[in-house]
Design a protein around this motif. Structure first.
Motif, mmCIF file in Angstrom:
data_model
loop_
_atom_site.group_PDB
_atom_site.id
_atom_site.type_symbol
_atom_site.label_atom_id
_atom_site.label_comp_id
_atom_site.label_asym_id
_atom_site.label_seq_id
_atom_site.Cartn_x
_atom_site.Cartn_y
_atom_site.Cartn_z
ATOM 1 N N LYS A 137 -3.687 -8.246 18.795
ATOM 2 C CA LYS A 137 -4.192 -8.440 17.433
ATOM 3 C C LYS A 137 -5.662 -8.038 17.389
ATOM 4 O O LYS A 137 -6.457 -8.511 18.196
ATOM 5 N N PHE A 138 -5.988 -7.173 16.461
ATOM 6 C CA PHE A 138 -7.382 -6.771 16.285
ATOM 7 C C PHE A 138 -8.079 -7.717 15.314
ATOM 8 O O PHE A 138 -7.454 -8.218 14.367
ATOM 9 N N SER A 139 -9.368 -7.905 15.514
ATOM 10 C CA SER A 139 -10.193 -8.594 14.517
ATOM 11 C C SER A 139 -10.992 -7.529 13.767
ATOM 12 O O SER A 139 -11.069 -6.374 14.203
ATOM 13 N N VAL A 140 -11.617 -7.952 12.661
ATOM 14 C CA VAL A 140 -12.417 -6.985 11.904
ATOM 15 C C VAL A 140 -13.587 -6.478 12.748
ATOM 16 O O VAL A 140 -13.957 -5.307 12.666
ATOM 17 N N PRO B 278 -2.410 -6.888 7.646
ATOM 18 C CA PRO B 278 -2.937 -7.179 8.986
ATOM 19 C C PRO B 278 -4.135 -8.120 8.904
ATOM 20 O O PRO B 278 -4.909 -8.078 7.940
ATOM 21 N N LYS C 218 -7.840 1.622 -3.604
ATOM 22 C CA LYS C 218 -6.842 2.692 -3.570
ATOM 23 C C LYS C 218 -5.485 2.143 -3.118
ATOM 24 O O LYS C 218 -5.408 1.121 -2.481
ATOM 25 N N PHE C 219 -4.447 2.871 -3.447
ATOM 26 C CA PHE C 219 -3.110 2.752 -2.848
ATOM 27 C C PHE C 219 -2.266 1.575 -3.319
ATOM 28 O O PHE C 219 -1.215 1.324 -2.747
ATOM 29 N N GLU D 201 -9.676 -10.285 7.210
ATOM 30 C CA GLU D 201 -11.021 -10.639 7.700
ATOM 31 C C GLU D 201 -12.083 -9.716 7.103
ATOM 32 O O GLU D 201 -13.179 -10.157 6.741
ATOM 33 N N ALA D 202 -11.765 -8.432 7.020
ATOM 34 C CA ALA D 202 -12.732 -7.459 6.490
ATOM 35 C C ALA D 202 -13.065 -7.789 5.040
ATOM 36 O O ALA D 202 -14.226 -7.690 4.606
ATOM 37 N N GLU E 189 -1.112 -2.465 17.106
ATOM 38 C CA GLU E 189 -0.934 -3.906 17.327
ATOM 39 C C GLU E 189 0.515 -4.210 17.723
ATOM 40 O O GLU E 189 0.761 -4.984 18.643
ATOM 41 N N VAL F 234 -2.150 -1.015 12.749
ATOM 42 C CA VAL F 234 -1.001 -1.924 12.709
ATOM 43 C C VAL F 234 0.061 -1.468 13.709
ATOM 44 O O VAL F 234 0.661 -2.285 14.430
ATOM 45 N N PHE G 21 -6.902 -8.146 10.457
ATOM 46 C CA PHE G 21 -8.241 -7.536 10.405
ATOM 47 C C PHE G 21 -8.612 -7.104 8.997
ATOM 48 O O PHE G 21 -9.789 -7.104 8.633
ATOM 49 N N GLU G 22 -7.617 -6.778 8.193
ATOM 50 C CA GLU G 22 -7.907 -6.390 6.811
ATOM 51 C C GLU G 22 -8.310 -7.614 5.978
ATOM 52 O O GLU G 22 -9.218 -7.548 5.143
ATOM 53 N N ALA H 32 0.836 -1.210 0.000
ATOM 54 C CA ALA H 32 0.000 0.000 0.000
ATOM 55 C C ALA H 32 0.867 1.254 0.000
ATOM 56 O O ALA H 32 1.760 1.400 0.826
ATOM 57 N N LYS H 33 0.606 2.111 -0.957
ATOM 58 C CA LYS H 33 1.400 3.341 -1.097
ATOM 59 C C LYS H 33 0.572 4.383 -1.828
ATOM 60 O O LYS H 33 -0.136 4.058 -2.778
ATOM 61 N N ARG H 34 0.701 5.616 -1.373
ATOM 62 C CA ARG H 34 -0.029 6.689 -2.052
ATOM 63 C C ARG H 34 0.597 6.995 -3.420
ATOM 64 O O ARG H 34 1.782 6.787 -3.625
ATOM 65 N N LEU I 36 -6.080 4.436 4.479
ATOM 66 C CA LEU I 36 -4.715 3.914 4.534
ATOM 67 C C LEU I 36 -4.091 4.221 5.889
ATOM 68 O O LEU I 36 -3.468 3.356 6.513
ATOM 69 N N LYS J 177 -15.344 -10.765 5.005
ATOM 70 C CA LYS J 177 -16.682 -10.404 5.488
ATOM 71 C C LYS J 177 -17.475 -9.663 4.408
ATOM 72 O O LYS J 177 -18.694 -9.814 4.305
ATOM 73 N N VAL K 127 -12.543 -3.525 14.921
ATOM 74 C CA VAL K 127 -12.124 -2.233 14.365
ATOM 75 C C VAL K 127 -13.115 -1.593 13.386
ATOM 76 O O VAL K 127 -12.980 -0.405 13.066
ATOM 77 N N GLU K 128 -14.110 -2.362 12.926
ATOM 78 C CA GLU K 128 -14.903 -1.816 11.815
ATOM 79 C C GLU K 128 -15.801 -0.645 12.212
ATOM 80 O O GLU K 128 -16.187 0.149 11.364
ATOM 81 N N ILE L 287 -5.399 2.047 8.700
ATOM 82 C CA ILE L 287 -4.724 0.743 8.758
ATOM 83 C C ILE L 287 -3.335 0.897 9.383
ATOM 84 O O ILE L 287 -2.935 0.116 10.255
#
Lengths: 241, 87
Positions: free
Chosen positions: B56-59, A190, A143-144, A195-196, B50, B47, A192-193, A88-90, B40, A199, B62-63, B43
């Motif tokens: 460690k977070f789950s979705v 990560p 994005k990114f 998982e998101a 964490e 991170v 959570f990303e 990920a980078k702008r 961005l 989902k 944090v959503e 995230i």
């Protein structure tokens, strides 16, 4: 009908190893970082000729193609899998050298391999080419990750060009476009990303290695003779045409 | 680690991520208050948290986070959960 070898570029990826387990063909396996994975498959009895190659610049790609050319085998099928990780980078941080490296790994290598092998396949009136793109090539990309998206679009253009040029020569050229696939490729993301993403998918999960492998297996089968230039979404419905 | 210490550490993370040594956040600070706080950077913030707090977070965690205060409360909860797991 195929009698020669299947060249798998990026065979040491999770998808490459999954495909090698699934197909009963003689394989030339390109690897870069994970020779042990190829060795493990060979120890399981798979007929694999392994060839190391650095595809990040044109000279490295040339050396790899020379090594392939020195092998006393005809190649009937190509599976193109190599890819750098999507960092990920702008856009404001765009790095031209990193971009060219990504393009070389994903697209320039494909073009140079096609230039060398497709005319030979055309003489034998048979060939199958399959590659892995990304669902980000369908509709609006995230994005990114411009380098990753642009490199995949470059590969898409090469695939379509090869498909139309060799359509009358018994060669089919197709691709799968998977959504986020749970491989080691995601190690830098990560949890959570990941998982998101699962989902948000209509089927409630990310793509599995097997989802991509079985699509590739069909695309390089002898029976896949009338479909060419296709990009198959393997996305659980998150992206499609 | 009490809430105040965690909050100060979170503030340091914000300063590092947004490259602003003068930045001071409050419980009510949200993405509307910091111009560069987009998906961005969200995230990158999570991170960094964490790594800093070894959690460690789950979705689900944090959503729906709305502001810094909710994030700090989440960190406290995750640290407590980790402690319970280690008992």
């Amino acid at each position: 009908m195929a009698k020669g070898y299947t060249l798998i570029v990026g065979a040491d990826s999770d998808i490459g190893c999954g495909l090698m387990r699934e197909i009963d063909e003689k394989i030339i396996a390109h690897y870069y970082g994970f020779e042990d994975k190829i060795k493990a498959l060979k120890s399981e009895g798979k007929e694999i000729v392994d060839v190391w190659g650095d595809l990040s610049d044109v000279e490295g790609i040339k050396r790899f193609i020379e090594k392939i050319g020195e092998l006393p085998y005809d190649i009937d099928k190509i599976v193109h899998l190599p890819s750098s990780q999507a960092a990920a980078k702008r856009m404001s941080k765009f790095d031209g050298e990193a971009f060219l490296r990504d393009v070389n790994i994903q697209a320039t290598s494909a073009g140079m391999i096609f230039a060398n092998l497709l005319p030979k396949m055309a003489k034998r009136k048979f060939g199958r080419v399959a590659a892995v793109l990304t669902s980000y090539c369908i509709g609006v990309p995230p994005k990114f990750i411009a380098n990753y998206v642009a490199s995949k679009y470059a590969l898409l253009g090469l695939l379509k060009s090869a498909a139309v040029e060799f359509a009358g020569k018994g060669i089919t050229v197709n691709a799968v476009a998977p959504s986020m696939t749970e491989t080691k490729f995601l190690d830098n993301l990560p949890q959570f990303e990941i998982e998101a993403n699962a989902k948000a998918n209509p089927m409630g999960r990310n793509a599995a290695i097997e989802d991509v492998v079985f699509s590739l297996k069909w695309l390089i089968s002898d029976e896949c003779e009338f479909m060419t230039g296709a990009v198959i979404p393997v996305t659980g419905g998150s992206n499609f045409y | 680690m009490n809430r105040e210490k965690i909050f100060l550490t979170v503030n340091e993370i914000f300063r590092e991520i947004f490259d602003d040594p003068e930045l001071s956040v409050t419980d009510k600070t949200d993405a509307n208050d910091i111009e560069d706080w987009d998906s961005l950077e969200q995230i990158n913030l999570l991170v960094a948290m964490e790594k800093k707090f070894l959690i460690k977070f789950s979705v689900d965690d944090v959503e729906n986070l709305q502001n810094v205060g909710e994030t700090v409360d989440l960190i406290i909860r995750k640290i407590e959960e980790k402690g319970d797991e280690q008992l």
